[in-house]
Structure formats: structure tokens, C-alpha cells
Write a protein that holds these residues in place. Sequence first.
Motif, PDB file in Angstrom:
ATOM      1  N   PRO A   1      -3.524   0.856  -3.350  1.00  0.00           N
ATOM      2  CA  PRO A   1      -2.885  -0.459  -3.295  1.00  0.00           C
ATOM      3  C   PRO A   1      -2.201  -0.810  -4.619  1.00  0.00           C
ATOM      4  CG  PRO A   1      -5.268  -0.684  -3.506  1.00  0.00           C
ATOM      5  CD  PRO A   1      -4.972   0.785  -3.510  1.00  0.00           C
ATOM      6  N   ASN A   2      -1.040  -1.442  -4.514  1.00  0.00           N
ATOM      7  CA  ASN A   2      -0.363  -2.057  -5.660  1.00  0.00           C
ATOM      8  C   ASN A   2      -0.650  -3.543  -5.534  1.00  0.00           C
ATOM      9  OD1 ASN A   2       1.869  -0.024  -6.976  1.00  0.00           O
ATOM     10  ND2 ASN A   2       1.390   0.465  -4.855  1.00  0.00           N
ATOM     11  N   ILE A   3      -1.178  -4.115  -6.613  1.00  0.00           N
ATOM     12  CA  ILE A   3      -1.708  -5.472  -6.513  1.00  0.00           C
ATOM     13  C   ILE A   3      -1.121  -6.356  -7.603  1.00  0.00           C
ATOM     14  CG2 ILE A   3      -3.841  -6.849  -6.596  1.00  0.00           C
ATOM     15  CD1 ILE A   3      -5.229  -3.977  -5.994  1.00  0.00           C
TER      16      ILE A   3
ATOM     17  N   VAL B   1      -1.235   3.759 -18.525  1.00  0.00           N
ATOM     18  CA  VAL B   1      -0.197   2.758 -18.454  1.00  0.00           C
ATOM     19  C   VAL B   1       0.928   3.350 -17.624  1.00  0.00           C
ATOM     20  CG1 VAL B   1       1.455   1.407 -19.791  1.00  0.00           C
ATOM     21  CG2 VAL B   1      -0.911   1.672 -20.590  1.00  0.00           C
ATOM     22  N   LYS B   2       1.401   2.542 -16.703  1.00  0.00           N
ATOM     23  CA  LYS B   2       2.301   2.990 -15.642  1.00  0.00           C
ATOM     24  C   LYS B   2       3.593   3.613 -16.163  1.00  0.00           C
ATOM     25  CE  LYS B   2       3.823   2.607 -11.272  1.00  0.00           C
ATOM     26  NZ  LYS B   2       3.660   3.915 -10.694  1.00  0.00           N
ATOM     27  N   GLU B   3       3.940   4.792 -15.555  1.00  0.00           N
ATOM     28  CA  GLU B   3       5.241   5.365 -15.874  1.00  0.00           C
ATOM     29  C   GLU B   3       6.279   4.775 -14.923  1.00  0.00           C
ATOM     30  OE1 GLU B   3       2.863   6.482 -13.508  1.00  0.00           O
ATOM     31  OE2 GLU B   3       2.459   8.132 -14.892  1.00  0.00           O
TER      32      GLU B   3
ATOM     33  N   THR C   1       3.395  -9.136 -12.196  1.00  0.00           N
ATOM     34  CA  THR C   1       3.233  -7.760 -12.664  1.00  0.00           C
ATOM     35  C   THR C   1       2.090  -7.105 -11.887  1.00  0.00           C
ATOM     36  OG1 THR C   1       3.925  -8.463 -14.838  1.00  0.00           O
ATOM     37  CG2 THR C   1       2.818  -6.333 -14.691  1.00  0.00           C
ATOM     38  N   ARG C   2       2.315  -5.864 -11.439  1.00  0.00           N
ATOM     39  CA  ARG C   2       1.322  -5.225 -10.566  1.00  0.00           C
ATOM     40  C   ARG C   2       0.530  -4.138 -11.279  1.00  0.00           C
ATOM     41  NH1 ARG C   2       4.624  -0.354  -7.748  1.00  0.00           N
ATOM     42  NH2 ARG C   2       6.504  -0.707  -8.953  1.00  0.00           N
ATOM     43  N   THR C   3      -0.643  -3.909 -10.737  1.00  0.00           N
ATOM     44  CA  THR C   3      -1.402  -2.721 -11.133  1.00  0.00           C
ATOM     45  C   THR C   3      -1.556  -1.866  -9.878  1.00  0.00           C
ATOM     46  OG1 THR C   3      -3.514  -3.785 -10.627  1.00  0.00           O
ATOM     47  CG2 THR C   3      -2.722  -3.945 -12.895  1.00  0.00           C
ATOM     48  N   GLU C   4      -1.761  -0.580 -10.076  1.00  0.00           N
ATOM     49  CA  GLU C   4      -1.959   0.317  -8.942  1.00  0.00           C
ATOM     50  C   GLU C   4      -3.381   0.860  -9.031  1.00  0.00           C
ATOM     51  OE1 GLU C   4       1.160   3.164  -8.364  1.00  0.00           O
ATOM     52  OE2 GLU C   4      -0.090   4.443  -7.089  1.00  0.00           O
ATOM     53  N   LEU C   5      -4.074   0.840  -7.892  1.00  0.00           N
ATOM     54  CA  LEU C   5      -5.481   1.206  -7.897  1.00  0.00           C
ATOM     55  C   LEU C   5      -5.694   2.574  -7.251  1.00  0.00           C
ATOM     56  CD1 LEU C   5      -8.119  -0.042  -8.780  1.00  0.00           C
ATOM     57  CD2 LEU C   5      -8.229  -1.274  -6.617  1.00  0.00           C
TER      58      LEU C   5
ATOM     59  N   LEU D   1       0.820  -1.218   0.000  1.00  0.00           N
ATOM     60  CA  LEU D   1       0.000   0.000   0.000  1.00  0.00           C
ATOM     61  C   LEU D   1       0.852   1.265   0.000  1.00  0.00           C
ATOM     62  CD1 LEU D   1      -2.535  -1.602   0.268  1.00  0.00           C
ATOM     63  CD2 LEU D   1      -3.096  -0.404   2.366  1.00  0.00           C
ATOM     64  N   GLU D   2       0.455   2.220  -0.813  1.00  0.00           N
ATOM     65  CA  GLU D   2       0.995   3.573  -0.706  1.00  0.00           C
ATOM     66  C   GLU D   2      -0.100   4.416  -0.081  1.00  0.00           C
ATOM     67  OE1 GLU D   2       3.014   5.021  -4.468  1.00  0.00           O
ATOM     68  OE2 GLU D   2       2.443   2.997  -5.069  1.00  0.00           O
ATOM     69  N   ILE D   3       0.217   5.044   1.035  1.00  0.00           N
ATOM     70  CA  ILE D   3      -0.763   5.905   1.692  1.00  0.00           C
ATOM     71  C   ILE D   3      -0.251   7.332   1.665  1.00  0.00           C
ATOM     72  CG2 ILE D   3      -1.844   6.483   3.915  1.00  0.00           C
ATOM     73  CD1 ILE D   3      -1.970   3.517   4.538  1.00  0.00           C
TER      74      ILE D   3
HETATM   75 MG    MG Z   1       3.409   3.870  -6.968  1.00  0.00          MG
END
Ligand code: MG
Length: 486
Positions: free
Chosen positions: A198-200, A265-267, A212-216, A10-12
Amino acid sequence: MTQYEAVIGLEIHAELMTRSKMFCGCRVVDSVEAPPNTAVCPVCLGMPGMLPVINRQAVEYAMRVALALNCTIQHHNIFARKNYFYPDLPKAYQISQYELPLGVNGWLDIELDSGETKRIGIRRVHMEEDTGKLTHLEDGGSLVDYNRSGVPLLEIVSEPDIRSGEEARAYAMKVRQILRYLGVNSGDMEKGVFRVEPNISVRPAGSQILGTRTELKNLNSFRSLAEGTAYEIARQIAVLRDGGQVVQETRGWHEGRRETFTQRVKEEAEDYRYFPEPDLPPLEIDNAWIERVRAELPELPDAKIARYRAEYGLTEYDARVLAEERAVAEWFETAVSIGSDPKTIANWIINDLFRLMNEHKQSITEIRISPHNLVELIQLVSNQTINNNTAKEVLAEMFTTGQPAQTIVQSRGLAQISDETTLRNLINQILVNHPEEVIAYRNGKQQLRGWFVGQVMKATRGQANPALVNKLLTQLLNTPSDNTNT
Ligand code: MG
Ligand code: ADP
Ligand code: ZN
């Protein structure tokens, strides 16, 4: 079929409730209520040539959090520029921390539904500044409010130790609880001052390699955090089972449809061209400063819960409920310090005061009853001036009028009737008035006893001392006297 396990970090982001902004003297104002662009200056508007100055209070707040999350505070702190262009970021870079964050290697224990405790690692806690706020209009235009630009922001990044949406929720709620205890953040997700991303990823169960993760993003409640994470886990597993690949990207949570969708798409970090902020000197934090902040930390929830159980003999549940919010915990502790049995006080707060607070939609800081008032009420019960039921009525009246218990008991004549002669006469009178019931009772209809108690309570408006009533009824019902005439 391959079994998958979810991996979540998690990034908070939490705004710090300082009076002024991170690098300028502008007030930190309520982003919903304050008129747009009224708390701004050349620094937070990114005018050329303006120089930032570090807000010492923000650094201390950040240190509190890092310490409460069991991080090591780094002595040598560097701010960095994170470069990207967006209309809510007038400088076209955000001042953040990159290689040398304030806090590293922390952890937090969370409680799972099973009752077990799980330790979640905390990778880093760093300081940065918030961006402005964009409002997109229906006609396609957008408005920007820079009141939020430059507000001190803390980023708390966990290790990927979380395994489900429920765990993500438990962890985020606990972080929020601690921030509120520390008095650095209100935890208001609706207002966006506390944001969880969250990064999942998923991977075959037992594998050590990260998928491979996605960030929500766009999660504005704990429920959405749990549901969005669970949705994303299920979606990724379905993609893999179909023989596909998860794409690394940022996805949004659609609140109405309750599903996730591709945002961008993630940088990669390289895209931001991080470099040390040339306008700020390194921030050196010595041991004396760290120890002073540590010494000023309040007792945190887990420590309180343990102490309430050990010192006051409260149940785990009661201890948790009372320690949930710092203001409630302190109210409770004040009552205990005035002097009364902690368990009795806990029961009154949890069963009766909370119900009244709910009914009247008031928080502990808003109510008119003081800890002292509650202790006085409890004393009126223990010295038998009033019984428990009357005390509950008195409490309700204390709640609405703010009057002390004693005043209400006196003005409404609620004091318990404990005078033996008065009660004896009254009971005798009742027996005389109900000869048939008396005979039935004496012929074995024992259940009538409760009915007699009821008659006494009715006649005294519930104020008869129950123990005394019982004693007298036993005497008078079992020994026929002249009065009862049988
Ligand atoms: Mg991040
Ligand atoms: P950034 O998002 O800036 O690249 P990090 O790479 O440090 O930052 O990761 C951010 C968060 O994502 C951390 O909480 C980390 O634990 C988590 N994370 C990193 N890789 C994965 C992964 N493959 N699956 C799930 N979570 C991950
Ligand atoms: Zn400013």
C-alpha cells in the motif's frame, strides 16, 4: 483540531502460474520447495548476449486479469528496461512495462463492512518479470536463488481511492479471489506469489490535494495489510499533529512488534532510467485476440452471486459463501445440474459438508464425496428412506469411506421404519411397559408426549419415521385400547 483522512493506493504483484518463465523456457517452480538454482538458464541469469522471447501464455493470463478488472486492453504494448543494481537482479535491469502498459482504466467493486459497495479505480495492469530471492544469513552473508528470476509477474496498480486498512484488505482479497478464479495465481501470500504494497498518505479531511506518501512492504497476510495500513495512517497523523512532515520513503512492517520502520528513502521514477527494451519488438494485441480471451473468461464471483440469488433463490450470505472459491461454486453447480433443490443442496454444503471438510482438513477438490453422491443422499431423505439425522450420520460415513449413501444405508440397516403396523405394535408395547406414564399423560401431563417419542426413537435406534410416530402416538395415547389396560 484538524481532522485527517487517509488516502491509499495499492500496488499488487502477482506471479503468473505459467509453465515456463516470462522470457525463457525455464520451468516456473515452487520457490519454497524446489532446490535453489535448478530452474535457470543463461537468459534468466542475465548472461551477456542472451535474447528474451515473450511468453504468449503469460500475455494471455495477464489479459484475463486486465479484462476481469474491467481494464481497457491497449493494442500497442512496449516493454521497458527498469535499471537498477541489486544482487537478486542479474541483468541489472528488470524488463517491465512503463509508458504503454497492457491494461488501463479498470475498476473493481468491493463490499464494505457496512454492506455498501464501493468502486475502486484501477490505474494500470502491466507485465514484468520477478527477481531472484535473497536469503540473509546470521553470519552476515547472503544466498541468492535465481529460480524465481524471470518468472512472469503482473503488477496491478489501483487509484488512490482506498480510505482505510479495512478497505485495503477488502480490495486486496477481492483481487486475489479473482486471480484464483482465473487460475493464474494461487494467492499464497506466505510464499510471496501474491504481494501487496500500500501507498499511504493522509490529508485534512475535504482537501483535494494528495499528501506525501509512504510505501509499505513486508506484508505477508491480509491481517498485516489491514493493521500495517492502520498503523501507518495513525503514525502520519501523529507526525502532522506534532507539526512535523511526513517523509516520502519505503517502510517495512515489523511482524513481531506490529509497527512500521524506515527501510529506504524513496527513489523517483527518473532514477530507473526507463527506456524501451531494444531486444523485444512491440507486442501488438488485436481485437480478435482480446475478444477470444474475453469469451473464455469464467463467470466471476459477483456474477455468480447475483445468479445464485436470482435463479436459485439463495440468500445473499449463502450465495457469497458458495461463490467464494471457484472449485466450490462449480461443485455446487454440478450438484444442482444433476437435479435437486438448489437451496437444499446449498444447506447441505454449507452446514454439513464444510464442517466435515474442516474437521478432516480437506478441500473440495480432495474430498471423496462427489456432487452426484450428495444428490443421492438428499433423495434418500426426500423419499423418506432415511430421516435428516440419519442422513447426517450417513454423510459423515460417506466422507470417510467414499461409499455411496445407498450402500451405507443398506449395509448398516439404517433405512427408516415407515411401516405402520410395525410402528403401531412397537408403540403399543411401549405403552404397556409404561402404564404410569400413560396414566399421567392422560391426566394432563402433556409434556410426557416428548418422552414417548424419545422411547420410540430409542427402540428403533432413531430410525422411526418421525411424522408417522407422531400420528400413531396421537391415536394410541388418546384412545385407550385393550393393550394399555387402564
Ligand atoms: Mg511504488
Ligand atoms: P510509483 O510507486 O511507481 O511511483 P505511482 O506513482 O503510479 O507509482 O503510484 C503507485 C500507487 O500509489 C498507486 O496505487 C497510487 O494510487 C498510489 N499513490 C500515488 N500517490 C499517492 C498518495 N499521495 N497517497 C496515497 N497513494 C498514492
Ligand atoms: Zn531461464
